[in-house]
Write an enzyme that holds these catalytic residues in place. Structure first.
Site, PDB file in Angstrom:
ATOM      1  N   ARG A 225      -8.416   6.596  -5.699  1.00 26.07           N
ATOM      2  CA  ARG A 225      -8.309   5.506  -6.669  1.00 26.07           C
ATOM      3  C   ARG A 225      -8.767   6.002  -8.038  1.00 26.07           C
ATOM      4  O   ARG A 225      -9.709   6.799  -8.135  1.00 26.07           O
ATOM      5  CB  ARG A 225      -9.192   4.323  -6.254  1.00 26.07           C
ATOM      6  CG  ARG A 225      -8.648   3.517  -5.083  1.00 26.07           C
ATOM      7  CD  ARG A 225      -7.378   2.733  -5.437  1.00 26.07           C
ATOM      8  NE  ARG A 225      -6.923   1.905  -4.323  1.00 26.07           N
ATOM      9  CZ  ARG A 225      -5.997   2.262  -3.426  1.00 26.07           C
ATOM     10  NH1 ARG A 225      -5.394   3.444  -3.515  1.00 26.07           N
ATOM     11  NH2 ARG A 225      -5.643   1.438  -2.459  1.00 26.07           N
ATOM     12  N   HIS A 273       1.134   7.280  -8.592  1.00 22.98           N
ATOM     13  CA  HIS A 273       0.663   6.646  -7.348  1.00 22.98           C
ATOM     14  C   HIS A 273       1.750   6.702  -6.259  1.00 22.98           C
ATOM     15  O   HIS A 273       2.206   5.683  -5.735  1.00 22.98           O
ATOM     16  CB  HIS A 273       0.235   5.184  -7.601  1.00 22.98           C
ATOM     17  CG  HIS A 273      -0.709   4.668  -6.558  1.00 22.98           C
ATOM     18  ND1 HIS A 273      -1.751   3.815  -6.837  1.00 22.98           N
ATOM     19  CD2 HIS A 273      -0.772   4.882  -5.214  1.00 22.98           C
ATOM     20  CE1 HIS A 273      -2.416   3.533  -5.721  1.00 22.98           C
ATOM     21  NE2 HIS A 273      -1.819   4.174  -4.719  1.00 22.98           N
TER      22      HIS A 273
HETATM   23  P1  NAP Z   1     -10.788   5.384   5.851  1.00 22.09           P
HETATM   24  O1  NAP Z   1     -10.099   5.705   7.127  1.00 22.09           O
HETATM   25  O2  NAP Z   1     -11.484   4.090   5.695  1.00 22.09           O
HETATM   26  O3  NAP Z   1     -11.832   6.576   5.569  1.00 22.09           O
HETATM   27  C1  NAP Z   1     -12.709   6.567   4.500  1.00 22.09           C
HETATM   28  C2  NAP Z   1     -13.590   7.804   4.569  1.00 22.09           C
HETATM   29  O4  NAP Z   1     -14.429   7.830   3.407  1.00 22.09           O
HETATM   30  C3  NAP Z   1     -14.510   7.796   5.801  1.00 22.09           C
HETATM   31  O5  NAP Z   1     -14.652   9.098   6.293  1.00 22.09           O
HETATM   32  C4  NAP Z   1     -15.833   7.317   5.199  1.00 22.09           C
HETATM   33  O6  NAP Z   1     -16.996   7.764   5.875  1.00 22.09           O
HETATM   34  C5  NAP Z   1     -15.775   7.964   3.826  1.00 22.09           C
HETATM   35  N1  NAP Z   1     -16.697   7.282   2.919  1.00 22.09           N
HETATM   36  C6  NAP Z   1     -16.722   5.978   2.557  1.00 22.09           C
HETATM   37  N2  NAP Z   1     -17.728   5.735   1.710  1.00 22.09           N
HETATM   38  C7  NAP Z   1     -18.384   6.905   1.550  1.00 22.09           C
HETATM   39  C8  NAP Z   1     -19.517   7.296   0.831  1.00 22.09           C
HETATM   40  N3  NAP Z   1     -20.226   6.427   0.090  1.00 22.09           N
HETATM   41  N4  NAP Z   1     -19.931   8.585   0.908  1.00 22.09           N
HETATM   42  C9  NAP Z   1     -19.249   9.479   1.667  1.00 22.09           C
HETATM   43  N5  NAP Z   1     -18.147   9.163   2.386  1.00 22.09           N
HETATM   44  C10 NAP Z   1     -17.725   7.891   2.332  1.00 22.09           C
HETATM   45  O7  NAP Z   1      -9.757   5.484   4.634  1.00 22.09           O
HETATM   46  P2  NAP Z   1      -8.324   6.194   4.596  1.00 22.09           P
HETATM   47  O8  NAP Z   1      -7.322   5.404   5.367  1.00 22.09           O
HETATM   48  O9  NAP Z   1      -8.495   7.622   4.925  1.00 22.09           O
HETATM   49  O10 NAP Z   1      -7.973   6.022   3.034  1.00 22.09           O
HETATM   50  C11 NAP Z   1      -8.844   6.489   2.035  1.00 22.09           C
HETATM   51  C12 NAP Z   1      -8.421   5.950   0.666  1.00 22.09           C
HETATM   52  O11 NAP Z   1      -7.259   6.632   0.214  1.00 22.09           O
HETATM   53  C13 NAP Z   1      -8.008   4.485   0.633  1.00 22.09           C
HETATM   54  O12 NAP Z   1      -9.146   3.636   0.584  1.00 22.09           O
HETATM   55  C14 NAP Z   1      -7.176   4.411  -0.617  1.00 22.09           C
HETATM   56  O13 NAP Z   1      -7.992   4.089  -1.719  1.00 22.09           O
HETATM   57  C15 NAP Z   1      -6.641   5.823  -0.784  1.00 22.09           C
HETATM   58  N6  NAP Z   1      -5.176   5.903  -0.589  1.00 22.09           N
HETATM   59  C16 NAP Z   1      -4.406   6.344  -1.628  1.00 22.09           C
HETATM   60  C17 NAP Z   1      -3.050   6.468  -1.452  1.00 22.09           C
HETATM   61  C18 NAP Z   1      -2.162   6.985  -2.542  1.00 22.09           C
HETATM   62  O14 NAP Z   1      -0.937   6.889  -2.435  1.00 22.09           O
HETATM   63  N7  NAP Z   1      -2.688   7.554  -3.607  1.00 22.09           N
HETATM   64  C19 NAP Z   1      -2.458   6.130  -0.231  1.00 22.09           C
HETATM   65  C20 NAP Z   1      -3.273   5.677   0.795  1.00 22.09           C
HETATM   66  C21 NAP Z   1      -4.649   5.556   0.605  1.00 22.09           C
HETATM   67  P3  NAP Z   1     -17.275   7.294   7.390  1.00 22.09           P
HETATM   68  O15 NAP Z   1     -16.260   8.041   8.208  1.00 22.09           O
HETATM   69  O16 NAP Z   1     -18.639   7.751   7.650  1.00 22.09           O
HETATM   70  O17 NAP Z   1     -17.079   5.815   7.407  1.00 22.09           O
HETATM   71  C1  GLV Z   2      -2.320   3.173  -1.270  1.00 22.19           C
HETATM   72  O1  GLV Z   2      -2.811   3.438  -2.310  1.00 22.19           O
HETATM   73  C2  GLV Z   2      -3.035   2.645  -0.137  1.00 22.19           C
HETATM   74  O2  GLV Z   2      -4.185   2.218  -0.281  1.00 22.19           O
HETATM   75  O3  GLV Z   2      -2.441   2.647   0.968  1.00 22.19           O
END
Ligand code: NAP
Ligand code: GLV
Length: 310
Positions: A225, A273
């Site tokens: 983000r 994005h």
């Molecule tokens: P997720 O499964 O919820 O995983 C989040 C990870 O971040 C977990 O390993 C979590 O730790 C870690 N985390 C959270 N807070 C933290 C902190 N304070 N310090 C250290 N580690 C922390 O999320 P995801 O599905 O992988 O997605 C991640 C993010 O990618 C989304 O929230 C979104 O903003 C972004 N995204 C972007 C796109 C794009 O097109 N650019 C697409 C999809 C997603 P724990 O494992 O210990 O909980």
């Molecule tokens: C995209 O940014 C998502 O959060 O899936």
């Protein structure tokens, strides 16, 4: 039983309504602005909804985020916090993110921007880089996306390190956790990838302090983000040479305003994005299944923790 749908563009909202309607013929599926009886709306399916819209639905059972992040839902402070939020994730989203991360890590590793700059001047400049086995890449966030991306980088051969809130075991990846592990995670990292959720603890995490702890000339990739990055600190770090290049997919304001200095910066790559956006044909199947399971059981595996913020 109504499912109300809202995305920033009306044509996209219609597309998702059509896809969901084909899969859920027993439901009335309608854009937010065409809802006739707000009391009948039990699910809101949203991407960046306008503030205050969901508070008009008094009988919401759940909010479905069209994507992995829920920050765009929580930005609406009028949404009652007791309403569960379902994330839309899956192999499609993970695959796309793996592709994006591999593409840009390899591009930085092989110094493609420098080779392209040489080509623009018809200059034959052989840049020899070390093999991936001698390059340390760090992935912040080891959730669905971060763990898969880190594992792929390790398979390519990179010295891969990962950082998360709680301890994690990811094959081929040296992992660190919490604030205690952050310094060691950053030390010697040459390419830093951000795949964290946006929460109060991660906002502004990519700042001068972090840049100064990376190896001099490191690159960063932000596919999470925009507010994870302190824009001004990046511009200064690029000027000083502490950071050599940045690939940014997400921004504080999207679309990135035309006057923003990132657009024209020779050492910043801007993508709009697109790292991993779920499309309606795939996403509607996941959402239809999740709503069915939620109706039957009152929960789903992809439920976000609203208190935690992700
Ligand atoms: P997720 O499964 O919820 O995983 C989040 C990870 O971040 C977990 O390993 C979590 O730790 C870690 N985390 C959270 N807070 C933290 C902190 N304070 N310090 C250290 N580690 C922390 O999320 P995801 O599905 O992988 O997605 C991640 C993010 O990618 C989304 O929230 C979104 O903003 C972004 N995204 C972007 C796109 C794009 O097109 N650019 C697409 C999809 C997603 P724990 O494992 O210990 O909980
Ligand atoms: C995209 O940014 C998502 O959060 O899936």
């Amino acid at each position: 039983m109504t499912i109300a749908v809202s995305l920033p563009a009306a044509d996209k909202t219609e597309w998702w309504c059509k896809m969901l309607g084909d899969l859920m013929p027993d439901w009335e599926i309608t854009p937010f602005d065409k809802v006739t009886d707000p009391a009948k709306v039990t699910y809101a399916v949203v991407w960046r909804p306008a503030t205050g819209q969901m508070a008009k639905f008094p009988n919401l059972k759940a909010i479905v985020s069209i994507g992995a992040g829920i920050d765009h839902v929580l930005d609406d402070h009028e949404v009652p916090r007791h309403v569960p939020i379902i994330r839309t994730v899956g192999t499609d989203l993970t695959q796309r993110m793996k592709e994006y991360v591999a593409l840009h890590v390899l591009r930085h590793h092989r110094r493609l921007p420098d080779l392209q700059a040489s080509q623009a001047q018809s200059k034959w400049e052989a840049i020899i880089v070390p093999p991936a086995t001698e390059r340390r890449v760090g992935v912040m966030g080891l959730g669905n996306l971060g763990a898969a991306a880190a594992q792929l980088l390790s398979t390519i051969g990179f010295q891969t390190v990962g950082w998360s809130r709680s301890p994690k075991d990811v094959p081929g990846v040296t992992t660190y956790s919490g604030s205690d592990g952050f310094g060691e995670f950053l030390e010697g990292t040459e390419i830093l990838v951000c795949l964290l959720p946006l929460t109060d603890s991660t906002r502004g995490i990519m700042d001068a302090n972090v840049f100064n702890r990376l190896k001099r000339g490191a690159s960063i990739i932000n596919a999470a983000r925009g507010p994870h990055l302190v824009d001004g600190d990046l511009l200064l770090a690029l000027e000083s040479g502490q950071i050599s290049h940045a690939t940014l997919d997400v921004f504080h304001v999207e679309p990135l305003p035309s006057e923003h200095p990132f657009w024209a910066h020779s050492r910043i790559t801007v993508t709009p994005h697109v790292a991993s956006m779920i499309d309606a044909p795939t996403g509607s199947k996941i959402i239809a299944r999740n709503i069915r399971i939620f109706e039957e059981t009152g929960t789903v595996p992809d439920l976000a923790d609203v208190e935690r913020g992700y």
